[in-house]
Scaffold this active site. Sequence first.
Site, short mmCIF file in Angstrom:
data_model
loop_
_atom_site.label_atom_id
_atom_site.label_comp_id
_atom_site.label_asym_id
_atom_site.label_seq_id
_atom_site.Cartn_x
_atom_site.Cartn_y
_atom_site.Cartn_z
N HIS A 14 28.17 42.98 32.69
CA HIS A 14 28.20 41.73 33.44
C HIS A 14 26.75 41.27 33.47
CE1 HIS A 14 29.44 39.19 37.12
NE2 HIS A 14 28.16 38.95 36.92
N HIS A 52 32.32 38.13 29.86
CA HIS A 52 32.48 36.78 30.42
C HIS A 52 31.22 35.92 30.31
CE1 HIS A 52 30.95 38.99 33.88
NE2 HIS A 52 32.11 39.58 34.07
N LEU A 101 32.09 34.75 39.50
CA LEU A 101 30.77 35.18 39.01
C LEU A 101 30.93 35.79 37.63
CD1 LEU A 101 29.16 36.78 42.21
CD2 LEU A 101 28.54 34.62 41.11
N ASP A 129 38.95 38.61 33.12
CA ASP A 129 38.24 38.88 34.37
C ASP A 129 39.07 38.41 35.56
OD1 ASP A 129 35.99 40.07 35.57
OD2 ASP A 129 35.08 38.12 35.94
N HIS A 133 42.22 38.18 44.47
CA HIS A 133 41.82 38.31 45.88
C HIS A 133 42.83 37.60 46.78
CE1 HIS A 133 37.98 40.07 44.80
NE2 HIS A 133 37.68 39.03 44.05
N ALA A 145 34.35 36.30 45.09
CA ALA A 145 34.24 35.63 43.80
C ALA A 145 35.33 36.11 42.86
CB ALA A 145 32.87 35.92 43.18
#
Length: 228
Positions: A14, A52, A101, A129, A133, A145
């Site tokens: 990341h 990502h 993010l 990704d 949540h 995020a």
Amino acid sequence: LQAMAEVGMPLLCHGESTDPTSDVFDREAKWVKEVLTKIVDMVPTLRVVMEHITTKEGVDFVMNAREGVCGTITVQHLLLNRNALFSHNGQGGLRPHHYCLPVLKREEHRATLVKAATSGSTKFFAGTDSAPHAQDKKENCCGCAGCFTAPAALELYCHVFDLEGKLDKLEGFVSHHGADFYKMARNPSKVRLTKETWTMPASCPVEGSEPVVPFFAGDPIQWKAEKI
């Protein structure tokens, strides 16, 4: 890192600077310049995935890097630029379900990502990704995020490739390039994508928890996927 290279273990990153003084929109580009370049040069046999990617700098680095360096791209970064954090379908207001993010970037970066994803280059492949949540953790004064893209990731990737007239490049991006990089057999199962509009539910119930709001909640999805 040398031990990872020797056993064939890839490094999945990341890629953002952790310097708290860095502007949030510049952290990926800074990390590419100050960290990733050094890692790739320092261990020339290490396989690396920049997860990502969100910037032109990230795309350019991967495209021009040595063999064994690849990058993944999410569907939200292909579809949205940073304006989507503050409006949707012409209506203003903070959009917590578009917050992820690395954060969404300027339109020029989104356009570069689309060009890379649909190019057919084996250096780029899908990486959702997806982050489911709970609604109360997203719609919060300190929200989490991540975008919950899993319910329609394939259909939305297809939509992007269709808009670019590159449907012939879709299978490689979502099914082949990643498997080939990881030296895995390609999945023999098949999925049919049909141009058929349906509406994403406003939320997905979760037993014992708050519901999860999916990406494009309540919006029309232009393609429909089914296993065959």
